[in-house]
Every structure is written in structure tokens, then in C-alpha cells.
Design a protein around this motif. Structure first.
Motif, PDB file in Angstrom:
ATOM      1  N   TYR A   1     -10.095   8.124  -8.677  1.00  0.00           N
ATOM      2  CA  TYR A   1      -9.198   7.871  -7.546  1.00  0.00           C
ATOM      3  C   TYR A   1      -7.739   8.142  -7.907  1.00  0.00           C
TER       4      TYR A   1
ATOM      5  N   TRP B   1      -3.790   4.467  -4.519  1.00  0.00           N
ATOM      6  CA  TRP B   1      -4.169   3.133  -4.995  1.00  0.00           C
ATOM      7  C   TRP B   1      -5.695   3.036  -4.937  1.00  0.00           C
TER       8      TRP B   1
ATOM      9  N   THR C   1     -12.886  -1.339  -7.667  1.00  0.00           N
ATOM     10  CA  THR C   1     -13.361  -0.058  -8.190  1.00  0.00           C
ATOM     11  C   THR C   1     -13.823  -0.226  -9.639  1.00  0.00           C
TER      12      THR C   1
ATOM     13  N   ASN D   1       0.813  -1.212   0.000  1.00  0.00           N
ATOM     14  CA  ASN D   1       0.000   0.000   0.000  1.00  0.00           C
ATOM     15  C   ASN D   1       0.853   1.271   0.000  1.00  0.00           C
TER      16      ASN D   1
ATOM     17  N   ARG E   1     -13.667   7.487   2.231  1.00  0.00           N
ATOM     18  CA  ARG E   1     -12.630   6.439   2.259  1.00  0.00           C
ATOM     19  C   ARG E   1     -11.273   6.993   2.671  1.00  0.00           C
TER      20      ARG E   1
ATOM     21  N   GLN F   1      -4.859   7.784  -0.354  1.00  0.00           N
ATOM     22  CA  GLN F   1      -5.203   7.526   1.048  1.00  0.00           C
ATOM     23  C   GLN F   1      -3.952   7.584   1.921  1.00  0.00           C
TER      24      GLN F   1
ATOM     25  N   PRO G   1      -9.383   1.639  -4.504  1.00  0.00           N
ATOM     26  CA  PRO G   1      -9.831   0.475  -3.724  1.00  0.00           C
ATOM     27  C   PRO G   1     -10.075  -0.731  -4.618  1.00  0.00           C
ATOM     28  N   PRO G   2      -9.819  -1.936  -4.105  1.00  0.00           N
ATOM     29  CA  PRO G   2     -10.110  -3.140  -4.897  1.00  0.00           C
ATOM     30  C   PRO G   2     -11.574  -3.167  -5.332  1.00  0.00           C
TER      31      PRO G   2
END
Length: 543
Positions: A353, A340, A345, A213, A422, A359, A342-343
């Protein structure tokens, strides 16, 4: 009840022992201009021991400051390891500061010894005599040392200083909370301010840089830190490479697009880090001279200023290189966020994003506050100043400078933006650069990113300038492709369906170069000053 775990200090020494021991056969490659020179991590560790012995002989016995005035190369990496691990403090001098600022920071830090790349002697020699606490210069590389000797300081050759020294050193036990390194802000307003990194903060920052991350540095990587080692520890990439056991490619002074493309093609790095300006130059060079292969880069970490969506899309679509935006500053070591998505998306939300600053990485907390210091909601709509805190975020400046930057344990970053549910941060401006027109905010960053997406625009900076009716209006400062014919009205038309109508600039100036700060950001203070002094030929679409 307490844990039963061993108390082992988190130090640069631990990173060095691991990198130069476990990963001792991995390589460090430095560009020379006409080729490359190679060392193993084990050899760098031996040289670090030799340098530590030499610095002991020169009187570095405690937490004295040892400065570097160098490019990204093997000798600089050696100092990165030797100086903190022997208990001294590494002070990376920014070679792009003004001479009076270099003297100011060296004197405030009380530097004792300076490791100087001789190719930079012309920058340091004029101020060397005014560095009151410096007694010795260690000259790295080939070149004439006479101008340095005229300062009255002792001048020694690096190769001669370490020659004959033992390749083993009795590295002391170090308190992880003591200083490992210091770096000064770029000083766009007033004198630069010192940030002191501890061993603990540097170790933890290195760990998060290696996480998936974070930047995701691993043993299979070959890392190319283009971002200078004199700026926020090259975003922590040299230490991360050592911790992960990744190879390092160091560009030295060879930072032009042609040289960087040659490095990527010949040395096949998988991961790189640099400001958007560098990648913009590389992109334009690839367009003018197609046929090069830079696809070994699986990831480019990019920050320092907003990364245009058009730049990221071009590299991804044409060169199969992912550019990911990160955000941070000298005060945050610097990694604070990564973009990154989010998974899971959906495709239609992916780029929404990607164009954010991302984040916060684990360990960093972020919030936004209004002008009165009230915390605003993370609803993706409210706009305020971003504040952060965490174990590698500075809690003060050296010698207590500018206490107004700290808010009850939080660092006031000076960046303005919004945060969604988020935690994704979208910066709209620097607090000092926001444009307030008729009581409403205009994002200079978004205008710049939209403008640079025009196929004939190389660079674009937007600043607020006084306006009799609206208080402030945007001035667009634009660099266009050589040979292109682009007028202000063309760019207004290009923007018309991309931003709200009242954001469209009426004032335009076309230049060959946009002034930049010492760390490569647009120098908006200088732009506003030149506009006020009438130095720009301004096209006013109001008339």
C-alpha cells in the motif's frame, strides 16, 4: 426544506483572520543562510494589511492579478494572505520556467504588479520589458534594482512601500466562488496553462490537508514546506499551517541537503513536504556525513513523482522518519490522494500500500478509463487513464485552453494506472511516457524505482525508444555514486529477479545528471530528444 445554518463565505480572509488572530503568537521562521529571522502570525497579519494598503495605492482595486516571483519566505506568505483577501488574485510565477514562458503566462494572466525577490532579479530583468500589463515591480530584499529600472517599469522597495501604512485593513466581503489565486502548469508540451483557484476551493483543500487522512497538519506541528510556494500553493501547506495554528519554517533559497538538515536539526520541524529528489539528496548527504538527527520529522509528505520504496525504507529504518506518498497536480490544488494503508493491514501487505499513490481523500473521486473513454473496473488489474473530479479540481483552464483535457465533468490527468477495490491508485506511467513493447506495456516508473534501490544508483530515468523488432524498448538513464563502478550488466542482473524478463532494458547510458522539468520531474521529452540526436553514449546489451 433548507438548513438553518448561517451562510458564511469560505475564503482566504477567514483563514487569515483565524491564523493571525486565534493563533497569532505562533511563529514563522525564514532561513537567511547565516541564521534565521522570526515573525509571529500576528505580525504577518499586520504586514498583510500594510501590503494591501500599498497595493490599493498602486491601483489594485478589483480582481487584478498581482504576481509573485519569490522563494518561500515571510514576505511571500504575506502576499499569500494580502492579495486574495483584498479581492485581488495572487499569481505565483514559476521562477524555473523558460524566459519566454514567464512572459507568456504573465501576459495571459494580465499581471499588474510583481513582487520580486531581488536575488531572482537576474531571471526576471531580461523579460520584464515584455510583460505588457505590468506597471510596477515591488523589490523584496537587498540588491541592485538598476537592471529592473531599465525596463521602463516603476520599481519600488518593499520595505519603503509598506512603511507607514496602517496595520489594519477593511477587508472586503468576498464571494467564495471568485478567484483567489492562479498557477500555471509547467508546460512540458506547449505553453503552460492557467488554473484558477477559488476562495472556496482553497478553503476546502486546506481543510482536507489538515485532516488525519490528508497530511494531518495540527496545532502541535511545525511545518517545513520545501515544495515551492510558486508551485501549486506549496501543496497548500502554508494555508494549512495557519488554519491549524502550526508554526511555519520557510527555507527561502536554501534548498541544498546540508542547509535543510541544519534547519531540521536546529528548528525541529515535525512535518515537511517536498519532491523525492530533495529527500534523495538528503539521504545521500546523511550517508556521507552521518551523525545528524532529523527524527523530529514525524511525517514527510512526498509527491510530484513516484517515491521509491527504498527511499521510504531507508528514512524509516535509519532515521525514524516516515515518508508518505501523495499524488496530485496543479489542476487538483494539488492534494488528491494519500497513501495511508488501511487499519489492520498485515505486515506483509503494508509496503504494497505504501508504494501506491494512495486513496482519494474525501471530496475527490477517481476512476480509470480506456482509450475509448469506457470506465474500467477497480480490480487492481485493469490499466487506464486516471480521471478525477471534486470541489478543488479544476473544471477548465484559464481562457478555455485545451478543452480535450476534460471529460464530461472529469479531469483527464494524463496519468496511467490501476485502481484496486479499496480505491488505492497505482500509477504506472504518464500517458505520453508509457512504453509499449511488442504490444505489451512496460512501466517506466516501476523500473526506475527498482533501479534506484541499487546501493550505487543515485538516480534513474527510463524512457521508451524506437526498436525495429518490438516497436519500443526501454532506455535506462542512470546516475551512479561518485567513485562507484557499476556496469549495465550489473544492473540487469540486479533487476533480473525483480521484474519480468522481457522488461529488462538492453539500452543503457550513464550520465552525471538527468534533465528535469521546472517542477523537478524527469524531463523525458529532453531525454528522448538527446537519445535521438546521438548525444548519449549508449551501451547496447543486444550486441
Amino acid at each position: 426544506m433548507y438548513g438553518t445554518m448561517q451562510e458564511v463565505p469560505l475564503t482566504i480572509t477567514a483563514i487569515m483572520r483565524h491564523g493571525c488572530g486565534i493563533h497569532g503568537l505562533r511563529t514563522v521562521t525564514t532561513a537567511t543562510g547565516d541564521g534565521y529571522r522570526h515573525s509571529s502570525y500576528r505580525e504577518v497579519g499586520h504586514q498583510a494589511a500594510q501590503l494591501a494598503h500599498a497595493l490599493r495605492r498602486l491601483g489594485i482595486a478589483g480582481d487584478e492579478r498581482v504576481a509573485t516571483f519569490m522563494w518561500n519566505n515571510t514576505e511571500h506568505l504575506t502576499a499569500y494572505l494580502a492579495v486574495p483577501s483584498m479581492g485581488a488574485v495572487l499569481h505565483t510565477l514559476n521562477i524555473r520556467l523558460m524566459p519566454e514562458q514567464i512572459a507568456y503566462v504573465a501576459n495571459e494572466a494580465e499581471d499588474r504588479v510583481v513582487l520580486l525577490d531581488l536575488s531572482l532579479a537576474g531571471l526576471l530583468a531580461p523579460v520584464l520589458a515584455s510583460l505588457d500589463t505590468v506597471h510596477t515591480v515591488i523589490a523584496v530584499g537587498e540588491g541592485d534594482t538598476t537592471p529592473l529600472e531599465e525596463s521602463g517599469k516603476a520599481v519600488l522597495r518593499y520595505a519603503e512601500v509598506i512603511d507607514g501604512e496602517s496595520t489594519e485593513f477593511d477587508w472586503p466581503d468576498i464571494d467564495e466562488n471568485t478567484a483567489a489565486a492562479m498557477c500555471y502548469t509547467s508546460g512540458t508540451t506547449g505553453n503552460p496553462k492557467g488554473v484558477v483557484y477559488s476562495h472556496r476551493s482553497s478553503y476546502l483543500h486546506t481543510m482536507v490537508t489538515c485532516t488525519a487522512n490528508g497530511i494531518g497538519v495540527g496545532a502541535a506541528d511545525r511545518v517545513l514546506p520545501i515544495v515551492p510556494m510558486f508551485h501549486a500553493n506549496a501543496w497548500g501547506l502554508p494555508y494549512a499551517a495557519l488554519m491549524a495554528g502550526a508554526d511555519l519554517v520557510l527555507p527561502d533559497r536554501h534548498l541544498d541537503a546540508r542547509s535543510l538538515i541544519h534547519m531540521v536539526e536546529n528548528l525541529r520541524p515535525t512535518l515537511a513536504g517536498a519532491v523525492p529528489t530533495i529527500w534523495n539528496d538528503v539521504m545521500h548527504h546523511l550517508e556521507k556525513d552521518p551523525g545528524h538527527d532529523v527524527s523530529s520529522l514525524r511525517l514527510v509528505a512526498c509527491g510530484g513523482s513516484a517515491v521509491p520504496e527504498s527511499l521510504m525504507r531507508t528514512f524509516e529504518d535509519k532515521h525514524h522518519v516516515q515518508i508518505r506518498q501523495l499524488w496530485g497536480m496543479t489542476e487538483t490544488s494539488p492534494l488528491a490522494t494519500m497513501a495511508w494503508p488501511p487499519p489492520g493491514t498485515p505486515d506483509d501487505q503494508h509496503w504494497a500500500y505504501r508504494v501506491t499513490q494512495g486513496q482519494p481523500v474525501c471530496g475527490v473521486e477517481a476512476r480509470i478509463v480506456d482509450d475509448d473513454g469506457h470506465v474500467l473496473p477497480n480490480d487492481g488489474k485493469a490499466v487506464g487513464e486516471v480521471e478525477v473530479r471534486g470541489p478543488w479540481i479544476t473544471g477548465s483552464y484559464y481562457r478555455g485552453r485545451d478543452e480535450s483535457k476534460f471529460d464530461s465533468g472529469w479531469l483527464r490527468t494524463g496519468d496511467v494506472g490501476r485502481v484496486d477495490e479499496r480505491g488505492f491508485i497505482t500509477l504506472t506511467d504518464r500517458a505520453k511516457d508509457v512504453i509499449k513493447s511488442g504490444g505489451e506495456w512496460i512501466s517506466s516508473v516501476e523500473l526506475e524505482n527498482r533501479l534506484i534501490a541499487h546501493p550505487d544508483v543515485v538516480e534513474a530515468a527510463v524512457v521508451g525508444v524506437p526498436d525495429e523488432r518490438w516497436q519500443e524498448r526501454p532506455l535506462a538513464v542512470v546516475v551512479v555514486e561518485e567513485g562507484a563502478t557499476v556496469e549495465a550488466n550489473d544492473l540487469r542482473t540486479f533487476l533480473a529477479d525483480k521484474v519480468v524478463r522481457w522488461w529488462l532494458p538492453e539500452r543503457w547510458t550513464f550520465v552525471t545528471e538527468i534533465p528535469r522539468t521546472s517542477v523537478g520531474k524527469y524531463d523525458k521529452k529532453t531525454i528522448r530528444s538527446r537519445y535521438a540526436d546521438g548525444d548519449y553514449r549508449v551501451i547496447d546489451e543486444r550486441s
